[in-house]
Scaffold this motif. Structure first.
Motif, PDB file in Angstrom:
ATOM      1  N   GLU A  45      -4.598  -2.227   3.975  1.00 32.82           N
ATOM      2  CA  GLU A  45      -6.001  -1.988   3.275  1.00 32.82           C
ATOM      3  C   GLU A  45      -5.759  -2.649   1.832  1.00 32.82           C
ATOM      4  OE1 GLU A  45      -6.732   1.767   4.035  1.00 32.82           O
ATOM      5  OE2 GLU A  45      -8.329   1.362   5.430  1.00 32.82           O
ATOM      6  N   TYR A  47       0.720  -1.032  -0.064  1.00 26.90           N
ATOM      7  CA  TYR A  47      -0.010   0.114   0.103  1.00 26.90           C
ATOM      8  C   TYR A  47       0.763   1.229  -0.055  1.00 26.90           C
ATOM      9  CZ  TYR A  47      -3.493   3.556   1.524  1.00 26.90           C
ATOM     10  OH  TYR A  47      -4.247   4.656   1.383  1.00 26.90           O
ATOM     11  N   SER A  93      -6.945   5.764  -0.370  1.00 23.56           N
ATOM     12  CA  SER A  93      -7.460   4.405   0.227  1.00 23.56           C
ATOM     13  C   SER A  93      -8.521   3.859  -0.645  1.00 23.56           C
ATOM     14  CB  SER A  93      -7.980   5.120   1.766  1.00 23.56           C
ATOM     15  OG  SER A  93      -8.671   3.931   2.329  1.00 23.56           O
ATOM     16  N   ASP A 129      -4.055   0.457   8.228  1.00 26.63           N
ATOM     17  CA  ASP A 129      -4.011   1.174   6.974  1.00 26.63           C
ATOM     18  C   ASP A 129      -3.128   0.892   5.789  1.00 26.63           C
ATOM     19  OD1 ASP A 129      -4.024   4.434   8.794  1.00 26.63           O
ATOM     20  OD2 ASP A 129      -5.595   2.934   8.049  1.00 26.63           O
TER      21      ASP A 129
END
Length: 212
Positions: A212, A16, A46, A209
């Motif tokens: 994700e 990510y 995101s 985070d």
């Protein structure tokens, strides 16, 4: 990064993180003169990541795997500078444990209910929800938790006083080859237990985070 140690290997990046880096570069190319808020940019990244196909994520996952190999290879040969200690100093297991705050007691009581209402919620999101719920409580609602926290704090202070007194008397005993007057101050356990647990929740939120 190690404090003041430029030779420590750079931490490994997640898939990510590589995606966000690519998003940032694309945005700079398309809008070189415009500025966008970090929060807004992160939200857009995101949303894009969540809707991206497994194939689309594949190249970023490959980059992350490659960086992990690089990091592990560099860490094998990395030697920390002298005097640098890993982690916190060791705590005395016999020292009194710092009492929880009113908010922490509130969290302990309400966390099971939140997990039951929203199963699968991450630790970070659970902590955020508990913080919002606490802020909505009236002073009257908070009072029972504050009273309990005050009693626990009072007990803790008495335990600390007894612990210090015991530590001083133990250290003050005459040791062969050592003057009895050389007393060493014995401190109770660090007053950061509660912060440690809250920090862990914050770290977990960051990890979520990344995943994700």
């Amino acid at each position: 990064m190690g404090k003041g140690d430029p030779n420590k290997p750079r931490g490994k990046m997640s898939s990510y993180a590589y995606f966000v880096q690519t998003c940032r570069e694309e945005h700079k190319k398309k809008h070189p003169d415009s500025s966008v808020s970090f929060a807004e940019f992160s939200k857009k990244c995101s949303e894009r990541w969540k809707t991206m196909s497994a194939k689309g994520k594949g190249k970023f996952e490959d980059l992350a795997k490659g960086d992990k190999v690089r990091y592990e290879r560099e860490m094998k040969t990395y030697i920390p500078p002298k005097g640098e200690k890993g982690g916190k100093r060791k705590k005395d297991p016999n020292a009194p444990k710092r009492p929880p705050s009113a908010f922490f007691l509130f969290c302990s009581e309400n966390r099971p209910q939140i997990k039951n209402d929203t199963p699968g919620l991450s630790i970070g999101d659970t902590a955020k929800k508990l913080g919002e719920l606490w802020s909505e409580q009236t002073p009257k609602d908070k009072q029972p938790f504050e009273q309990k926290a005050a009693k626990l704090k009072e007990k803790y202070e008495k335990d600390v006083a007894a612990y210090r007194a015991k530590g001083s008397s133990d250290v003050g005993k005459k040791i062969p080859g050592r003057p009895a007057s050389s007393k060493k101050k014995v401190e109770p356990e660090d007053d950061d237990d509660e912060e440690d647990e809250e920090d862990e929740e914050g770290e977990d939120e960051e990890d979520d985070d990344d995943d994700e």
